[in-house]
Structures are given as structure tokens and as C-alpha cells.
Design a protein around this motif. Sequence first.
Motif, PDB file in Angstrom:
ATOM      1  N   SER A 123      18.252  82.685  -6.431  1.00  0.00           N
ATOM      2  CA  SER A 123      16.918  83.157  -6.801  1.00  0.00           C
ATOM      3  C   SER A 123      16.102  82.017  -7.384  1.00  0.00           C
ATOM      4  CB  SER A 123      17.005  84.288  -7.836  1.00  0.00           C
ATOM      5  OG  SER A 123      17.763  85.368  -7.356  1.00  0.00           O
ATOM      6  N   TRP A 124      14.757  82.171  -7.298  1.00  0.00           N
ATOM      7  CA  TRP A 124      13.820  81.244  -7.923  1.00  0.00           C
ATOM      8  C   TRP A 124      13.349  81.830  -9.249  1.00  0.00           C
ATOM      9  CZ3 TRP A 124      14.119  76.813  -5.695  1.00  0.00           C
ATOM     10  CH2 TRP A 124      14.208  76.680  -4.300  1.00  0.00           C
ATOM     11  N   TYR A 125      13.332  80.998 -10.285  1.00  0.00           N
ATOM     12  CA  TYR A 125      12.830  81.423 -11.584  1.00  0.00           C
ATOM     13  C   TYR A 125      11.803  80.423 -12.096  1.00  0.00           C
ATOM     14  CZ  TYR A 125      16.112  85.214 -12.435  1.00  0.00           C
ATOM     15  OH  TYR A 125      16.799  86.408 -12.370  1.00  0.00           O
ATOM     16  N   ALA A 126      10.842  80.943 -12.839  1.00  0.00           N
ATOM     17  CA  ALA A 126       9.921  80.100 -13.587  1.00  0.00           C
ATOM     18  C   ALA A 126      10.323  80.169 -15.050  1.00  0.00           C
ATOM     19  CB  ALA A 126       8.487  80.569 -13.412  1.00  0.00           C
ATOM     20  N   CYS A 127      10.605  79.028 -15.655  1.00  0.00           N
ATOM     21  CA  CYS A 127      11.000  78.984 -17.059  1.00  0.00           C
ATOM     22  C   CYS A 127       9.832  78.424 -17.871  1.00  0.00           C
ATOM     23  CB  CYS A 127      12.244  78.113 -17.233  1.00  0.00           C
ATOM     24  SG  CYS A 127      12.839  78.058 -18.945  1.00  0.00           S
ATOM     25  N   ASN A 177       5.773  82.011 -27.867  1.00  0.00           N
ATOM     26  CA  ASN A 177       6.179  82.307 -29.244  1.00  0.00           C
ATOM     27  C   ASN A 177       7.456  81.562 -29.629  1.00  0.00           C
ATOM     28  OD1 ASN A 177       4.025  84.199 -29.538  1.00  0.00           O
ATOM     29  ND2 ASN A 177       5.272  85.739 -28.477  1.00  0.00           N
ATOM     30  N   GLY A 178       7.578  80.333 -29.120  1.00  0.00           N
ATOM     31  CA  GLY A 178       8.709  79.490 -29.483  1.00  0.00           C
ATOM     32  C   GLY A 178      10.013  79.827 -28.794  1.00  0.00           C
ATOM     33  N   ARG A 179       9.968  80.746 -27.844  1.00  0.00           N
ATOM     34  CA  ARG A 179      11.203  81.156 -27.166  1.00  0.00           C
ATOM     35  C   ARG A 179      11.053  80.977 -25.659  1.00  0.00           C
ATOM     36  NH1 ARG A 179      13.088  86.968 -29.119  1.00  0.00           N
ATOM     37  NH2 ARG A 179      14.885  86.296 -27.888  1.00  0.00           N
ATOM     38  N   PRO A 180      12.152  80.578 -24.992  1.00  0.00           N
ATOM     39  CA  PRO A 180      12.077  80.446 -23.533  1.00  0.00           C
ATOM     40  C   PRO A 180      11.994  81.807 -22.851  1.00  0.00           C
ATOM     41  CG  PRO A 180      14.326  80.096 -24.275  1.00  0.00           C
ATOM     42  CD  PRO A 180      13.483  80.216 -25.509  1.00  0.00           C
ATOM     43  N   ARG A 181      11.224  81.880 -21.791  1.00  0.00           N
ATOM     44  CA  ARG A 181      11.088  83.110 -21.015  1.00  0.00           C
ATOM     45  C   ARG A 181      11.465  82.784 -19.575  1.00  0.00           C
ATOM     46  NH1 ARG A 181      10.397  87.691 -23.743  1.00  0.00           N
ATOM     47  NH2 ARG A 181       8.531  88.515 -22.746  1.00  0.00           N
ATOM     48  N   GLN A 216       6.478  87.625 -17.990  1.00  0.00           N
ATOM     49  CA  GLN A 216       7.752  88.323 -18.196  1.00  0.00           C
ATOM     50  C   GLN A 216       7.569  89.513 -19.126  1.00  0.00           C
ATOM     51  OE1 GLN A 216      10.409  88.148 -16.599  1.00  0.00           O
ATOM     52  NE2 GLN A 216      11.845  89.318 -17.858  1.00  0.00           N
ATOM     53  N   ALA A 217       6.743  89.339 -20.173  1.00  0.00           N
ATOM     54  CA  ALA A 217       6.478  90.460 -21.073  1.00  0.00           C
ATOM     55  C   ALA A 217       5.767  91.586 -20.336  1.00  0.00           C
ATOM     56  CB  ALA A 217       5.637  89.992 -22.262  1.00  0.00           C
ATOM     57  N   ILE A 229      17.195  97.113 -24.725  1.00  0.00           N
ATOM     58  CA  ILE A 229      16.617  95.785 -24.954  1.00  0.00           C
ATOM     59  C   ILE A 229      17.407  94.724 -24.192  1.00  0.00           C
ATOM     60  CG2 ILE A 229      16.286  93.999 -26.712  1.00  0.00           C
ATOM     61  CD1 ILE A 229      15.616  96.318 -28.678  1.00  0.00           C
ATOM     62  N   ARG A 230      18.750  94.819 -24.265  1.00  0.00           N
ATOM     63  CA  ARG A 230      19.585  93.829 -23.552  1.00  0.00           C
ATOM     64  C   ARG A 230      19.353  93.869 -22.043  1.00  0.00           C
ATOM     65  NH1 ARG A 230      23.654  95.795 -26.965  1.00  0.00           N
ATOM     66  NH2 ARG A 230      24.597  96.912 -25.213  1.00  0.00           N
ATOM     67  N   ASN A 231      19.000  95.033 -21.533  1.00  0.00           N
ATOM     68  CA  ASN A 231      18.788  95.186 -20.099  1.00  0.00           C
ATOM     69  C   ASN A 231      17.312  95.131 -19.710  1.00  0.00           C
ATOM     70  OD1 ASN A 231      21.524  96.030 -18.606  1.00  0.00           O
ATOM     71  ND2 ASN A 231      21.558  96.852 -20.691  1.00  0.00           N
ATOM     72  N   ASP A 232      16.491  94.554 -20.616  1.00  0.00           N
ATOM     73  CA  ASP A 232      15.066  94.328 -20.348  1.00  0.00           C
ATOM     74  C   ASP A 232      14.296  95.609 -20.027  1.00  0.00           C
ATOM     75  OD1 ASP A 232      15.240  91.622 -20.803  1.00  0.00           O
ATOM     76  OD2 ASP A 232      15.644  91.134 -18.704  1.00  0.00           O
TER      77      ASP A 232
END
Length: 395
Positions: A54-58, A62-66, A101-102, A187-190
Motif C-alpha cells: 500500500s501507499w501511505y502519506a506520512c 499536533n506534534g504526532r505522526p499521522r 486522517q482525522a 480508538i485502537r481500531n480507528d
Amino acid sequence: MSGINNKKRKTPPNRRRLTSLYVSKAVPGKSRIRTWDTDTPGLVLQVEPSGAKSWYACYRRNGRPRWFRLGSVGGLSLSGAREAVRMLNAKLTLDSSFDPQAEKIASRTAGTVADIVDRYVSGHLEKLKSGEQAEYLLRRFVVPKIGKLVAAEVQPSDIRTLLKTIPSQSIRHQLLANISGLWNWSIRNDLLPSSMNPATGIEQRKPTARERVLSDAELPMFFHAFDGASLIAGRALRIILYTGQRPGEVRQMRWQDLEFGRHQFTDDKSNTYASDGAWWTLQGRPSEDGTWPGTKNGQSHRVWLSKPALRIIEELDEERSTARGSPFVFPGRAGHPFMSLDASMRQICTALDIVKPDKVTPHDLRRTHGTTTTSLGFSRDQMNRIQNHKEGGIG
């Protein structure tokens, strides 16, 4: 002498300029493999142990990786993935509130509490031995009260209001733990934003030992669990609930103390009538042969067996041929009465995922019988006479 640094070092990111040939020949490993593209910042190729690519955009917010999934390698080319990340980076730069992502999570959380309960049951609880009790509590108390609320909008005040409607402290403790587990799993499963769990920080007063009785909601759970215990233990525990007698006295119930047949009764208006059934006589003094210890208070006592209790005794009567002539209704080993009611109840509590201080003992079944008796309108004196104990507590 220099010390040894035992701190585990993080593996540096795997970076390289991705090519179509490299992507097509990338092989899976024992764990997930990620490769950062040096040509387009933020583009990552992810290869799962199953071989899925898969392709992801990182990016960071808020100081956290998404991690935002763009699509599968089979459905999106390398050039297409690079173009998508460039456009994404441009939006991230222009709009500090932009968080794809949010937004993706928010679109999933538009469902209700009832929706996430369904997913929690099918995705997690059905795999657990104790899942049946957790599902029962959620569907019995949570879904009817807040099931129609949007899950992402549930507040701690909603949970507190829900808990106030439940009279049993034990049920409140268990339910709060299950609500917290539901949100943590979501939450763990988004399925829900990571910043919220409405059960966090809510405290409940722990019940004292003398308060431990089974609630109306717990009773069917325990009756069902009794079926999972041994035949002798499950039946003996039911008899304690049905009769309200002391566990030790139920455990040592003898066949010779049961009087089956048709019995005459006289009511408070001097009316006489007959009924088929059985009396159980509990002698106040110990028997000479040592098979009966006598009642705790030394007073002889008679108990009329209700129809549910009588059915259990009749079932055991039909099986007496396998008890090798034991004098006990609930036979154990080597001619002794059944000895493991406490152990059986501990196993039942474990199966129901009930832990201290909420664990139930056989004596709590007697206490439950007494509390139920008075709640039905009988006086405490009448309850004491039924249970053959002196005033001052259920002993």
C-alpha cells in the motif's frame, strides 16, 4: 571505565528513491516493512507480512505522526502516488487545520454507540471466553440508554447519568470497565478519535462485603453459568439460591432428611389443604453417625422445597444409582459430601470475568435469597425464620 548503554536503539528509517521495478519486486518480511521515498517527502511504501502493498502519506499534526492510506499499489501507480502526496503536502502547508486522517476517522465515527457495540462484539468479544457477559451488559444497559447517540459525541456526563440508573454497585463496576474497554478498542481500531474515552476518570464506590448480593441483571448470568459448572456443584448452588440455607448445610443435605409425598397445610385462616412436594428437615444436633453436623445455631428447622428446588432433587434421585449408596444428595468422593462449592464459585466468577471486590461466594447466594425475600414484602422476621438464623445479619 565507561558504562554499557543497554538502551535499545531505534532502527533508522529505510529510505531510497523508489522505482516501479523496486516496488514490484519488494518482498514481505516477518513484520511490516516501510520504505520512505527520497524523491517525494512523505511518500511511504508499506509491505505487509501477507504480501499486501500500500501507499501511505506520512505527515505530522499536533506534534504526532499521522498515517494516511492513499491506496493499494495495484490500484495506484508510483507516479500517481507521488502526485497525490505533493498535492497533500501543499494543502498541509497552506492550511494548518487540514488533517485528512482525522477527517477519515471522523467519517467512520458518524455511527452511533449501538453501531460500535455491534462492531466490538463481532470484532473482539466473540473471540473471548468472557465475551458473552460483556456483550450482555452492553446490550442490556448501554444500548437502550445511549445507543442512539453519536459515539464520538458521548461525554463523561452521559456515562455518569447511565450509571446512576443501575442500583447494583457490582454491575456499575463491571459496566464501567466494559464501556472503557469498548471505547479503547474503538480508538485502537480507528473507529473513534484517540483523544476521547468518556469512561476515563469516572470512579465508583466499591461495595463492602456485606453489601454483596446478586442484582436482577446478574441473576440470569449466574443461573446460566451454573450450567457450566459440574452437575453436582451447579445444582447445589441453585439450591442455596432457591432455599436460602447455609452452603455447608446444603452441601451436607441427606436423603434421609427429605420427606416426599402429599402433605397437609393449614393457612392463617385455619383452612386446610394438601400439596405434593417435600420437606427438608435440618436437625439442630449432629447425627450420631457423623454424616450431619447439626445446624449452625443448634435449632432444628424445616424447609419446604419449592417446585424448582424439588425438580433438582428429583433429578438427583433418579441418578442415585451412580452415587454408590452415598447418604448425601450432593455426593463427593469416598463417601463424603461435595466439598468444592467455593472453588466452583471462583471458577464461575473467573468465567464471567468478575474480579475482586465483586467476586461472589456461595454465602452471597444465601444473602441474595434473604434480600430478595424482604424485597417481595416479607418482614425481616419472616426471612429470619425461613433462613433459620438469629437477628443481626445473615449468618
